[in-house]
Design a protein around this motif. Structure first.
Motif, PDB file in Angstrom:
ATOM      1  N   UNK A 116      -4.885  14.963   7.433  1.00 28.26           N
ATOM      2  CA  UNK A 116      -5.609  13.847   6.822  1.00 28.26           C
ATOM      3  C   UNK A 116      -5.054  12.492   7.257  1.00 28.26           C
ATOM      4  N   UNK A 117      -3.741  12.370   7.276  1.00 30.30           N
ATOM      5  CA  UNK A 117      -3.122  11.067   7.552  1.00 30.30           C
ATOM      6  C   UNK A 117      -2.804  10.872   9.032  1.00 30.30           C
ATOM      7  N   UNK A 118      -2.041  11.809   9.615  1.00 30.29           N
ATOM      8  CA  UNK A 118      -1.589  11.632  10.997  1.00 30.29           C
ATOM      9  C   UNK A 118      -2.738  11.732  11.983  1.00 30.29           C
ATOM     10  N   UNK A 119      -3.515  12.809  11.904  1.00 30.12           N
ATOM     11  CA  UNK A 119      -4.573  13.055  12.878  1.00 30.12           C
ATOM     12  C   UNK A 119      -5.905  12.438  12.472  1.00 30.12           C
ATOM     13  N   UNK A 120      -6.171  12.356  11.180  1.00 28.18           N
ATOM     14  CA  UNK A 120      -7.460  11.840  10.729  1.00 28.18           C
ATOM     15  C   UNK A 120      -8.625  12.714  11.170  1.00 28.18           C
ATOM     16  N   UNK A 121      -8.467  14.036  11.023  1.00 28.07           N
ATOM     17  CA  UNK A 121      -9.508  14.977  11.449  1.00 28.07           C
ATOM     18  C   UNK A 121     -10.769  14.779  10.611  1.00 28.07           C
ATOM     19  N   UNK A 122     -11.917  14.824  11.279  1.00 31.76           N
ATOM     20  CA  UNK A 122     -13.204  14.639  10.606  1.00 31.76           C
ATOM     21  C   UNK A 122     -13.985  15.950  10.548  1.00 31.76           C
TER      22      UNK A 122
END
Length: 366
Positions: free
Chosen positions: A179-185
């Motif tokens: 959620x924070x590091x990669x910001x996967x959608x």
């Protein structure tokens, strides 16, 4: 200043892992005393025991824990006796440039990684009055401890202590990596290398945000079956499969490759798993001084990225309560992440559990 004594699991550079009685001083200004109810056994503790992260001093191990506040020192405003808390091992200073910029996981003023309190001291002493130091500023493998106020995060009373312990490190790291590091959608593809406690938390995080496909890789059939339960759509035996070739053949590469082991050889293969513009996320902690090799031309030509991930790029005071609410609302199946529960006296056996590669966490109860 009065003190209490309790058994603790201590790693000594000369004598190894053993149980010892330690004395704990009372909470001072800005500190809280906590009765530990549950502590998780994490690879970061094992790194100390195996010598991957050498220590020159005796350490009370344990940094993934939950408990109840029993006393507060002068000036403590956010907590009171009776509050249920999760310990956050990376206690930020709140004053450095990174903290002020909202990136407390990169705090340059914390003393936690030096295994001390913010003032450079320890609340523990042995039976000879010699200092014993709190691992990562906590030292949670004991019945009571004293920590800075910022290291104790209030959570709902209905949160089970065993689940709260996991929020202190593995779950916050794994879900935060997504959620924070990669910001996967939603709909983006990902592969997860290693399905221990952190790797399974990454899988849970990917399921939470709607990633698809989610490919889990491990050497253990048992762990891969567990990863399926946590949301993996595909599982691969890392010993029998060229993971990079498989990802390219089946999906033209994935958008995110998470490494949750800390193995430099495997880390070097991550960019080959990616599609153009993809990101390799280094979540597992390697041994001190370890290096990995990448194809520099491919990284530049294909716009691929290497992202370092410390503590899931999380701020404990913000992210731990969010994760507690997600668990309580049924969005994170964390009960399945808890394996065996052992008494504190069986810490050595708990480390054997960790080495056995079952994937789930052993919880110690003092």
């Amino acid at each position: 200043m009065s003190s209490t004594t309790s058994p603790a699991i201590v790693f000594d550079p000369a004598e190894g892992l053993r149980s010892r009685e330690v004395s704990l001083r009372a909470a001072g200004p800005g500190e809280v005393e906590i009765e530990i109810r549950a502590a998780g056994v994490c690879h970061s503790d094992l790194h100390v025991v195996t010598g991957d992260w050498p220590s020159d001093r005796s350490l009370v191990l344990g940094h993934e824990a939950a408990g109840v506040v029993t006393a507060t020192g002068p000036g403590v405003a956010s907590l009171k006796a009776g509050d249920h808390v999760v310990l956050s091992w990376f206690a930020p200073c709140r004053r450095c440039r990174r903290c002020v910029a909202g990136m407390a996981w990169l705090c340059t003023g914390t003393k936690a990684v030096a295994n001390t309190h913010p003032d450079g001291t320890t609340p523990f002493t042995d039976d000879q009055g010699e200092p014993v130091w709190p691992y990562l500023g906590l030292g949670a493998f004991t019945r009571r401890l004293v920590v800075p106020e910022v290291a104790a995060v209030k959570v709902p009373d209905e949160l089970p202590f065993g689940i709260g312990a996991l929020l202190g490190c593995s779950v916050t790291t794994g879900v935060g990596a997504v959620v924070n590091t990669a910001g996967v959608r939603p709909g983006e593809s990902a592969v997860v290398i290693g399905t221990g406690g952190v790797g399974l938390s990454i899988v849970m995080g990917l399921r939470l945000v709607g990633a698809d496909p989610v490919i889990a890789v491990d050497l253990s059939a048992e762990r891969l079956a567990t990863a399926r339960r946590f949301g993996a759509t595909h599982t691969l035996d890392g010993a029998a499969t060229d993971v990079a070739a498989w990802c390219q053949r089946e999906f033209g590469g994935v958008e995110y490759a998470f490494e949750a082991i800390g193995n430099p050889r495997i880390i070097g293969t991550l960019p080959d798993m990616l599609t153009s513009g993809g990101a390799a996320v280094l979540v597992g902690m390697a041994a001190t001084g370890a290096t990995a090799t990448f194809n520099a031309f491919d990284l530049a030509d294909q716009g691929k990225r290497i992202l370092g991930c410390n503590y899931g790029s999380s701020i404990g005071e913000l992210d731990i309560p969010k994760l507690a609410r997600l668990y309580l609302s049924g969005h994170l199946p964390l009960d399945d992440l808890v394996g065996r529960t052992r008494p504190l006296s069986e810490a050595a056996a708990a480390f054997d559990d960790l080495r056995s590669n079952t994937g789930v966490r052993t919880i110690l109860e003092p």
